[in-house]
Design an enzyme around this catalytic site. Sequence first.
Site, PDB file in Angstrom:
ATOM      1  N   ALA A  73       0.840  -1.200   0.000  1.00 22.60           N
ATOM      2  CA  ALA A  73       0.000   0.000   0.000  1.00 22.60           C
ATOM      3  C   ALA A  73       0.873   1.247   0.000  1.00 22.60           C
ATOM      4  CB  ALA A  73      -0.880  -0.022   1.244  1.00 22.60           C
ATOM      5  N   GLY A 118       0.394  -5.337   1.215  1.00 20.52           N
ATOM      6  CA  GLY A 118      -0.798  -5.455   0.382  1.00 20.52           C
ATOM      7  C   GLY A 118      -0.508  -6.185  -0.929  1.00 20.52           C
ATOM      8  N   GLU A 121      -0.854  -9.660  -0.162  1.00 23.59           N
ATOM      9  CA  GLU A 121      -2.268  -9.933   0.141  1.00 23.59           C
ATOM     10  C   GLU A 121      -3.093 -10.065  -1.134  1.00 23.59           C
ATOM     11  OE1 GLU A 121      -2.082  -6.616   3.005  1.00 23.59           O
ATOM     12  OE2 GLU A 121      -3.289  -7.893   4.310  1.00 23.59           O
ATOM     13  N   GLU A 143       4.124  -5.310   7.505  1.00 23.21           N
ATOM     14  CA  GLU A 143       3.372  -4.217   8.145  1.00 23.21           C
ATOM     15  C   GLU A 143       3.740  -4.002   9.595  1.00 23.21           C
ATOM     16  OE1 GLU A 143       2.165  -6.460   6.112  1.00 23.21           O
ATOM     17  OE2 GLU A 143       0.657  -5.633   4.764  1.00 23.21           O
TER      18      GLU A 143
HETATM   19  N1  3HC Z   1       4.494   3.192  -0.706  1.00 31.93           N
HETATM   20  C1  3HC Z   1       4.888   4.346  -1.311  1.00 31.93           C
HETATM   21  N2  3HC Z   1       6.020   4.445  -2.028  1.00 31.93           N
HETATM   22  C2  3HC Z   1       6.786   3.328  -2.139  1.00 31.93           C
HETATM   23  C3  3HC Z   1       6.434   2.105  -1.550  1.00 31.93           C
HETATM   24  C4  3HC Z   1       5.226   2.056  -0.801  1.00 31.93           C
HETATM   25  N3  3HC Z   1       4.782   0.926  -0.223  1.00 31.93           N
HETATM   26  N4  3HC Z   1       7.368   1.190  -1.838  1.00 31.93           N
HETATM   27  C5  3HC Z   1       8.285   1.817  -2.612  1.00 31.93           C
HETATM   28  N5  3HC Z   1       7.924   3.099  -2.786  1.00 31.93           N
HETATM   29  C6  3HC Z   1       8.606   4.136  -3.588  1.00 31.93           C
HETATM   30  C7  3HC Z   1       9.740   4.751  -2.815  1.00 31.93           C
HETATM   31  O1  3HC Z   1       9.281   5.791  -1.962  1.00 31.93           O
HETATM   32  C8  3HC Z   1      10.610   5.274  -3.951  1.00 31.93           C
HETATM   33  O2  3HC Z   1       9.990   6.456  -4.403  1.00 31.93           O
HETATM   34  P1  3HC Z   1      10.857   7.652  -5.031  1.00 31.93           P
HETATM   35  O3  3HC Z   1      11.500   7.073  -6.267  1.00 31.93           O
HETATM   36  O4  3HC Z   1       9.873   8.712  -5.276  1.00 31.93           O
HETATM   37  O5  3HC Z   1      11.850   7.980  -3.978  1.00 31.93           O
HETATM   38  C9  3HC Z   1      10.438   4.210  -5.030  1.00 31.93           C
HETATM   39  O6  3HC Z   1       9.226   3.521  -4.703  1.00 31.93           O
HETATM   40  C10 3HC Z   1      11.560   3.200  -5.092  1.00 31.93           C
HETATM   41  O7  3HC Z   1      11.769   2.697  -3.789  1.00 31.93           O
HETATM   42  P2  3HC Z   1      13.237   2.463  -3.215  1.00 31.93           P
HETATM   43  O8  3HC Z   1      14.093   3.657  -3.467  1.00 31.93           O
HETATM   44  O9  3HC Z   1      13.057   1.999  -1.802  1.00 31.93           O
HETATM   45  O10 3HC Z   1      13.735   1.279  -4.171  1.00 31.93           O
HETATM   46  P3  3HC Z   1      14.417  -0.086  -3.809  1.00 31.93           P
HETATM   47  O11 3HC Z   1      14.566  -0.800  -5.076  1.00 31.93           O
HETATM   48  O12 3HC Z   1      15.634   0.140  -2.964  1.00 31.93           O
HETATM   49  O13 3HC Z   1      13.349  -0.869  -2.883  1.00 31.93           O
HETATM   50  C11 3HC Z   1      11.224  -1.814  -2.289  1.00 31.93           C
HETATM   51  C12 3HC Z   1      12.103  -1.199  -3.398  1.00 31.93           C
HETATM   52  C13 3HC Z   1      11.816  -3.171  -1.860  1.00 31.93           C
HETATM   53  C14 3HC Z   1       9.849  -2.009  -2.830  1.00 31.93           C
HETATM   54  C15 3HC Z   1      11.224  -0.886  -1.052  1.00 31.93           C
HETATM   55  O14 3HC Z   1      10.887   0.413  -1.470  1.00 31.93           O
HETATM   56  C16 3HC Z   1      10.250  -1.292   0.006  1.00 31.93           C
HETATM   57  O15 3HC Z   1      10.579  -2.102   0.851  1.00 31.93           O
HETATM   58  N6  3HC Z   1       9.022  -0.677   0.004  1.00 31.93           N
HETATM   59  C17 3HC Z   1       8.050  -0.809   1.048  1.00 31.93           C
HETATM   60  C18 3HC Z   1       7.417  -2.154   1.095  1.00 31.93           C
HETATM   61  C19 3HC Z   1       6.423  -2.256   2.218  1.00 31.93           C
HETATM   62  O16 3HC Z   1       6.755  -2.097   3.367  1.00 31.93           O
HETATM   63  N7  3HC Z   1       5.177  -2.564   1.874  1.00 31.93           N
HETATM   64  C20 3HC Z   1       4.129  -2.730   2.805  1.00 31.93           C
HETATM   65  C21 3HC Z   1       3.322  -1.488   2.868  1.00 31.93           C
HETATM   66  S1  3HC Z   1       2.069  -1.545   4.140  1.00 31.93           S
HETATM   67  C22 3HC Z   1       0.766  -2.346   3.411  1.00 31.93           C
HETATM   68  O17 3HC Z   1       0.885  -2.837   2.335  1.00 31.93           O
HETATM   69  C23 3HC Z   1      -0.508  -2.346   4.186  1.00 31.93           C
HETATM   70  C24 3HC Z   1      -1.519  -3.267   3.633  1.00 31.93           C
HETATM   71  O18 3HC Z   1      -1.579  -4.430   4.405  1.00 31.93           O
HETATM   72  C25 3HC Z   1      -2.864  -2.659   3.609  1.00 31.93           C
END
Ligand code: 3HC
Length: 716
Positions: A73, A118, A121, A143
């Site tokens: 998400a 997500g 999921e 999360e």
């Molecule tokens: N939300 C918003 N932006 C995100 C994102 C997310 N979940 N995941 C990645 N991005 C964006 C980053 O902010 C970055 O944006 P920018 O270019 O504007 O700076 C771009 O994507 C690239 O990210 P990274 O620089 O971190 O690139 P990497 O290749 O090093 O890593 C990744 C990629 C492994 C996807 C890492 O970004 C990551 O771990 N992201 C978060 C994953 C996460 O924690 N997801 C769970 C979210 S909570 C959820 O899903 C709730 C649900 O249950 C409802």
Amino acid sequence: MSNLTEQPPAIRLEKRPDGVGILWFDTPESPVNILSSRFFGDFAAALDGFEADPSLRAGVLASAKPDSFIAGADLKQFVGLDAAQGTALVTEGHRLLDRVAASRKPIVAAIHGVALGGGLEVALACHYRVASEDPKTQLALPEVQLGVLPGAGGTQRLPALIGLAAALPAILTGSRFKARKALKLGLVDHLTSPRGIVDVAARAALQLAEGTLRRKPRKPTPLDRLAATGPGRSFILGQARKDVLRKTRGLYPAPLRILDCIEAGQARGFRAGATAEQQGFGALVGDSKGKALIKLFLAMTDVKKAGEHLPPPRRVSRLGILGAGFMGEGIAAVSMSQNTVVLKDLTPASLGKAAKNLDAGLAKREKSGSLTRLERDRQWSNLVFSTDTQDLAGCELVIEAVFEKLELKRQILADAEAVLHPQAVFASNTSALPIGRIAEGAKHPERVLGMHYFSPVPKMPLLEIIVTDQTADWALSTALAYGVKQGKTCIVVKDGPGFYTTRILAPFVGEAMLLLEEGADIEALDKALKDFGFPVGPIALLDEVGIDVGAHIARDLGAAFAERGWKTSPAAAKLVDAGYCGRKNAKGFYIYPPEKKGKSGKKQVNPEVYGFFGGPARKSFPAAEMVDRLALLMVNEAVRCLEEGILGNARDGDLGAILGLGFPPFTGGPFRYVDLVGAADVVARMERLKTTCGDRFTPCAMLVEMAREGKRFHED
Ligand code: 3HC
């Protein structure tokens, strides 16, 4: 007429002649796919088209992004949500994924790259999951690390798919699974290569539609059999709750909420569990702790771009590491996947020890499935063990990790300069020796900087890069890019006594020594700081760091800042003179029982040490007072570092304190802590302590000004 500025949909439906509809995820203007309200709307529209078309018999969910399925998400959107909005957002996600799960036409997820939160999921709601056997493919529900819970059905569908016993640690720790491990767990059904994954998924989807393929049920484990009974389930969940409370001391609400949701689903069915999940998600995302952890993650992402305004980094094809001790070995461990690593030490015996440990580390990773045999061999072949400085020739970056002695470090730098190319970067891994002093007399001071790693290097996420007035931008940019490759979150700070992290740690530990002098009890002091949210107490930390190291730093920094009232207890130096160095020589504040079957027993306070602090009679101090004395000194020193320009911004100060020193992450770091409680409150508490404890509690000018003007360090 369509608006020319309108973005393309985040999902498009491709109708294939074989009767499979491919729903391609492609979040516009983003390198990765991200779930948001807009995404849900486009997903619903694509599902409408898929369901309504009688020529389509089955579906595949796939990503049009290279090497990324769905990153979860939109975390940036989370920052602005209150509880009700959080619940509404995930309820919408639930409705959509329930539709996927209930689809009469089978839908298969084709997972290549990360499927996180997500994103996983979405895959869990599908009828079958195909994953690419590729190191980039990683699946997780992270999360909990962000202070929230899987809000799109994960707390219900994961236990249903892989069993309660396997699902609990996965959801409660957020650990990532590579494809092979995911297959073993039953999280995915089939592995294939990345190139043909969509075709393989389409074939599986058609076979599911025709009834010629069925998901193989997982072979139940003894724990599954236990979980199938009511009392067994209660037992497993009860144990998990106890474990969470022990590890988090009840400070983190997310894992407890996760257990509530799982319990509700197990006891009262999917619907009840899903409702608990929607409510729980809202409560957590609207809470200050959840917000702080999400902002921490966003800061870690943001800081990856710190080198953008600098000249391009030099490519590092050969890294030199001087000193094969614990730190040097750790730096090699996080670098050998990248390029050739020359590990140099004086004797073959030290190199032999490091080689044995590095080999054992690779073997462990192969055994756990996180490395293939081929990859293990490749990384091993990147290592060069040497006793000859000449082998550093050709290194574009050299990191020295020898003893903390200024003369030795200067000598090492001079030796290296004799063989290095003038545009090779020389980094010193020191926790406190000023880089400018190491660089005095260097032929090329512009290429000298500090790379301060934390111990143990493979585990600790922070790298503090220290620049002097002479360090060239290209040298900094090379060190930064290399630190990011090593998987580190890098902060850049200016040279000065203790840089940033050591400087703010010193008064924290120093105050603990003063409290012991005043009669505080070791265990009570450590407990108070742990209850506040530090992972270890200050005294246990000093044992880990080394009392000798601590005494050395206290002496140097104490002298540097004596004029503004820093007070240093002489006890640490006396302990060192008496042979107390901490855990490393089994002579410290605590007695550590020998490990049994890889587990360490409960440590006990060593009563002898009270002899250095006025005797065994101990006094009781209120926990809040002990916390304030230590934590506020650290906060104040952090703000001073910003005031003096050691830190470039508050974000880096928060990252450094949390990732390097364990400042309670749910506060967001020292600067966000001030924002949370208010600068005026911090100043008032410090002024009170100043009257009782002395001038070291004088709040710094920046803090006072912020209190007066009601300002904050962070705008969000
Ligand atoms: N939300 C918003 N932006 C995100 C994102 C997310 N979940 N995941 C990645 N991005 C964006 C980053 O902010 C970055 O944006 P920018 O270019 O504007 O700076 C771009 O994507 C690239 O990210 P990274 O620089 O971190 O690139 P990497 O290749 O090093 O890593 C990744 C990629 C492994 C996807 C890492 O970004 C990551 O771990 N992201 C978060 C994953 C996460 O924690 N997801 C769970 C979210 S909570 C959820 O899903 C709730 C649900 O249950 C409802």
